[in-house]
Design a protein around this motif. Structure first.
Motif, mmCIF file in Angstrom:
data_model
loop_
_atom_site.group_PDB
_atom_site.id
_atom_site.type_symbol
_atom_site.label_atom_id
_atom_site.label_comp_id
_atom_site.label_asym_id
_atom_site.label_seq_id
_atom_site.Cartn_x
_atom_site.Cartn_y
_atom_site.Cartn_z
ATOM 1 N N ILE A 1 48.111 39.025 24.749
ATOM 2 C CA ILE A 1 48.929 39.509 25.869
ATOM 3 C C ILE A 1 48.095 40.351 26.828
ATOM 4 C CG2 ILE A 1 49.804 41.629 24.772
ATOM 5 C CD1 ILE A 1 51.791 39.148 26.976
ATOM 6 N N LEU A 2 47.113 41.070 26.319
ATOM 7 C CA LEU A 2 46.225 41.831 27.200
ATOM 8 C C LEU A 2 45.334 40.893 28.019
ATOM 9 C CD1 LEU A 2 45.190 44.836 24.919
ATOM 10 C CD2 LEU A 2 46.840 44.834 26.803
ATOM 11 N N THR A 3 44.884 39.798 27.401
ATOM 12 C CA THR A 3 44.114 38.797 28.138
ATOM 13 C C THR A 3 44.984 38.156 29.218
ATOM 14 O OG1 THR A 3 42.750 38.301 26.203
ATOM 15 C CG2 THR A 3 42.809 36.644 27.945
ATOM 16 N N LEU A 4 46.233 37.878 28.871
ATOM 17 C CA LEU A 4 47.159 37.273 29.833
ATOM 18 C C LEU A 4 47.392 38.209 31.021
ATOM 19 C CD1 LEU A 4 48.561 34.504 29.649
ATOM 20 C CD2 LEU A 4 50.646 35.707 28.986
ATOM 21 N N ARG A 5 47.467 39.501 30.748
ATOM 22 C CA ARG A 5 47.649 40.464 31.834
ATOM 23 C C ARG A 5 46.441 40.455 32.773
ATOM 24 N NH1 ARG A 5 49.020 46.659 30.457
ATOM 25 N NH2 ARG A 5 46.800 46.741 29.887
ATOM 26 N N LYS A 6 45.238 40.353 32.205
ATOM 27 C CA LYS A 6 44.045 40.297 33.047
ATOM 28 C C LYS A 6 44.021 39.017 33.880
ATOM 29 C CE LYS A 6 40.332 42.381 32.344
ATOM 30 N NZ LYS A 6 38.987 42.886 31.986
ATOM 31 N N LEU A 7 44.472 37.920 33.301
ATOM 32 C CA LEU A 7 44.562 36.671 34.047
ATOM 33 C C LEU A 7 45.542 36.811 35.213
ATOM 34 C CD1 LEU A 7 44.581 34.209 31.028
ATOM 35 C CD2 LEU A 7 42.978 34.070 32.928
ATOM 36 N N GLN B 1 46.867 29.438 21.950
ATOM 37 C CA GLN B 1 45.993 28.398 22.463
ATOM 38 C C GLN B 1 46.026 28.334 23.988
ATOM 39 O OE1 GLN B 1 43.818 26.771 20.691
ATOM 40 N NE2 GLN B 1 43.028 25.668 22.486
ATOM 41 N N MET B 2 47.218 28.488 24.586
ATOM 42 C CA MET B 2 47.294 28.467 26.046
ATOM 43 C C MET B 2 46.537 29.646 26.653
ATOM 44 S SD MET B 2 51.113 27.062 27.047
ATOM 45 C CE MET B 2 50.772 27.227 28.814
ATOM 46 N N THR B 3 46.582 30.788 25.989
ATOM 47 C CA THR B 3 45.794 31.933 26.456
ATOM 48 C C THR B 3 44.316 31.574 26.499
ATOM 49 O OG1 THR B 3 47.400 33.502 25.538
ATOM 50 C CG2 THR B 3 45.210 34.358 26.041
ATOM 51 N N ASN B 4 43.836 30.930 25.438
ATOM 52 C CA ASN B 4 42.424 30.521 25.395
ATOM 53 C C ASN B 4 42.097 29.490 26.465
ATOM 54 O OD1 ASN B 4 41.709 32.204 23.256
ATOM 55 N ND2 ASN B 4 42.218 30.687 21.703
ATOM 56 N N ILE B 5 43.001 28.528 26.663
ATOM 57 C CA ILE B 5 42.767 27.495 27.674
ATOM 58 C C ILE B 5 42.648 28.119 29.062
ATOM 59 C CG2 ILE B 5 43.864 25.573 28.907
ATOM 60 C CD1 ILE B 5 44.987 24.655 26.194
ATOM 61 N N LEU B 6 43.560 29.030 29.390
ATOM 62 C CA LEU B 6 43.532 29.655 30.711
ATOM 63 C C LEU B 6 42.294 30.531 30.884
ATOM 64 C CD1 LEU B 6 47.300 30.638 31.129
ATOM 65 C CD2 LEU B 6 46.132 28.560 31.868
ATOM 66 N N LYS B 7 41.941 31.261 29.841
ATOM 67 C CA LYS B 7 40.761 32.134 29.900
ATOM 68 C C LYS B 7 39.475 31.321 30.054
ATOM 69 C CE LYS B 7 39.523 33.828 25.941
ATOM 70 N NZ LYS B 7 38.207 33.161 25.657
ATOM 71 N N ASP B 8 39.440 30.151 29.418
ATOM 72 C CA ASP B 8 38.206 29.370 29.343
ATOM 73 C C ASP B 8 38.139 28.230 30.361
ATOM 74 O OD1 ASP B 8 37.356 30.958 27.245
ATOM 75 O OD2 ASP B 8 38.157 29.623 25.705
ATOM 76 N N ILE B 9 38.953 28.293 31.404
ATOM 77 C CA ILE B 9 38.980 27.222 32.406
ATOM 78 C C ILE B 9 37.572 26.869 32.886
ATOM 79 C CG2 ILE B 9 39.593 26.699 34.810
ATOM 80 C CD1 ILE B 9 42.224 28.210 34.320
ATOM 81 N N TRP B 10 36.798 27.887 33.248
ATOM 82 C CA TRP B 10 35.488 27.631 33.852
ATOM 83 C C TRP B 10 34.443 27.236 32.815
ATOM 84 C CZ3 TRP B 10 36.649 26.637 38.426
ATOM 85 C CH2 TRP B 10 37.634 27.358 39.105
ATOM 86 N N ASP B 11 34.526 27.771 31.599
ATOM 87 C CA ASP B 11 33.618 27.338 30.533
ATOM 88 C C ASP B 11 33.851 25.862 30.213
ATOM 89 O OD1 ASP B 11 32.675 29.897 30.417
ATOM 90 O OD2 ASP B 11 33.817 30.465 28.639
ATOM 91 N N ASP B 12 35.131 25.469 30.125
ATOM 92 C CA ASP B 12 35.454 24.067 29.851
ATOM 93 C C ASP B 12 34.980 23.169 30.987
ATOM 94 O OD1 ASP B 12 36.643 24.561 27.396
ATOM 95 O OD2 ASP B 12 38.654 24.809 28.242
ATOM 96 N N ARG B 13 35.107 23.661 32.209
ATOM 97 C CA ARG B 13 34.715 22.841 33.353
ATOM 98 C C ARG B 13 33.223 22.537 33.346
ATOM 99 N NH1 ARG B 13 37.965 21.045 36.860
ATOM 100 N NH2 ARG B 13 37.264 20.214 38.865
ATOM 101 N N GLU B 14 32.431 23.464 32.850
ATOM 102 C CA GLU B 14 30.998 23.207 32.728
ATOM 103 C C GLU B 14 30.716 22.071 31.751
ATOM 104 O OE1 GLU B 14 28.833 26.709 31.768
ATOM 105 O OE2 GLU B 14 29.302 27.732 33.654
ATOM 106 N N ARG B 15 31.649 21.878 30.810
ATOM 107 C CA ARG B 15 31.514 20.772 29.849
ATOM 108 C C ARG B 15 32.227 19.512 30.330
ATOM 109 N NH1 ARG B 15 33.863 21.255 25.023
ATOM 110 N NH2 ARG B 15 35.456 22.748 25.657
ATOM 111 N N ARG B 16 32.651 19.536 31.610
ATOM 112 C CA ARG B 16 33.330 18.397 32.231
ATOM 113 C C ARG B 16 34.679 18.120 31.588
ATOM 114 N NH1 ARG B 16 31.334 17.381 36.912
ATOM 115 N NH2 ARG B 16 32.045 15.197 36.796
ATOM 116 N N ILE B 17 35.377 19.195 31.209
ATOM 117 C CA ILE B 17 36.677 19.085 30.554
ATOM 118 C C ILE B 17 37.669 20.009 31.255
ATOM 119 C CG2 ILE B 17 37.964 19.623 28.421
ATOM 120 C CD1 ILE B 17 35.504 18.789 26.847
ATOM 121 N N CYS B 18 38.918 19.564 31.322
ATOM 122 C CA CYS B 18 40.003 20.415 31.821
ATOM 123 C C CYS B 18 41.241 20.140 30.989
ATOM 124 C CB CYS B 18 40.273 20.107 33.298
ATOM 125 S SG CYS B 18 41.637 21.067 34.008
#
Length: 363
Positions: free
Chosen positions: A289-295, A202-219
């Protein structure tokens, strides 16, 4: 017209379940078929029930009172205490175009999913019902207060991850142990690690989706972590990278890395003979883990697309983990190679059964 909006009436309930899964989740539609057939049906069903709960919470046109009412009604539906048909007929007309068409179809066909649920064994139903109940009780606590300010601290982030992912991990662990006598021998250890597994994903998804969530006024980031490096999350801007934000992000990446290592430990406790369960877990860990490496390598990213792993990486993960699925040392080596260079932040020690362990407890 979407292919998911036609021909439903020609499918039996189980075929419909498999069909709609493809429409609501690309990742789970990929990983769930790796499970043995009997377990595959149960896990797919549990996932779709969780997706119905998510749809209620995510529908922007519903009031907070409506969301609470429908969430309570859905919990009763899963328990068999009220009509699935009445629930679907009441909720479906209220869903807007901002909810995906496939999710609207899922709501409309809730009775078909529930019909399958109610055919499971008592232990299986108990695991699923508990998951849905806790999710429906917990998610509104965060959805009702979501804002660009972020969550208060890591404790709040842990709780949020528990309600949206940890409870799913608990459900899966019970289903795995119910299915496999060999896995059941390790059930207490698996239970001890399962929340960390869920939190890592879930934390991987949260970090990856920071900007998508921000468009929905969520962080969903914890304010306290960024306050320590003198960064205000309300000032977050995709067009202006601030090094202090990168420092806070690196810290969260390090915590997520530790959770994913716990996820690997969890998976290695699954007996090698249950290779389908191992693949189900390993693919999710590999993608994360591959997504985390890209982050880690792109702290100044401004869209989720920039840190999305490539199809080539997905195929390589599937190939390598399939080859090594029964070999613990090789799997550990592959994980270490994928995680090379990513910071590792130890979790706060938590007492479990009188011992110190870097895992989480449910709220």
């Amino acid at each position: 017209m979407s292919s998911y909006s036609v021909s439903y009436d020609t499918l039996d309930d189980k075929a419909y379940q498999n069909h709609i899964l493809l429409g609501v989740s690309r990742t789970f539609a990929l990983t769930i078929p790796q499970l043995p057939p009997k377990l595959r049906e149960i896990v797919a069903n549990g996932y779709l029930l969780c997706r119905i709960a998510d749809t209620i919470e995510d529908e922007p046109t519903l009031t907070l009172e409506q969301k609470k009412s429908f969430s309570n009604a859905f919990t009763a539906v899963v328990k068999g205490q009220t009509s699935a048909q009445s629930f679907a007929q009441s909720l479906y007309p209220l869903l807007s175009d901002r909810t995906l068409a496939t999710e609207r179809e899922l709501i409309k066909n809730t009775p078909r999913i529930i019909q399958i649920t109610h055919g499971f064994t008592p232990r299986q139903r108990t695991a699923i019902e508990r998951c849905v109940r806790i999710m429906c009780e917990g998610m509104p606590q965060f959805q009702n207060t979501a804002s660009l300010r972020g969550l208060a601290d890591m404790e709040a982030m842990n709780k949020y991850c528990y309600f949206v992912a940890g409870v799913v991990g608990e459900m899966l662990t019970e289903l795995f142990c119910d299915y496999s006598p060999e896995a059941n021998h390790h059930c207490e250890e698996l239970r001890r690690l399962t929340l960390s597994f869920g939190q890592g994903l879930q934390m991987t998804n949260i970090l990856k989706d920071i900007w998508d969530d921000r468009e929905r006024r969520i962080c969903w980031l914890p304010r306290s972590i960024f306050e320590q490096v003198n960064f205000d999350l309300e000032n977050l801007n995709p067009n202006h990278y601030h090094p202090a934000f990168g420092d806070g992000l690196q810290y969260l990446i390090g915590i997520t890395h530790t959770h994913l290592r716990n996820a690997l430990t969890y998976t290695l406790l699954i007996p090698p003979k249950d290779v389908g369960i191992r693949r189900f877990c390993l693919w999710a860990i590999g993608f994360a883990i591959l997504t985390l490496r890209k982050l880690h390598q792109n702290l100044d990213f401004s869209t989720s697309q920039q840190v999305k792993i490539s199809r080539r990486s997905v195929k390589a993960t599937i190939l390598l983990t399939n080859i090594a699925a029964s070999h613990n040392k090789v799997l550990t080596l592959l994980f270490n190679l994928a995680a090379r260079g990513i910071p590792l932040i130890p979790l706060d020690a938590t007492k479990i059964d009188g011992k110190q362990s870097s895992v989480l407890k449910a709220p």
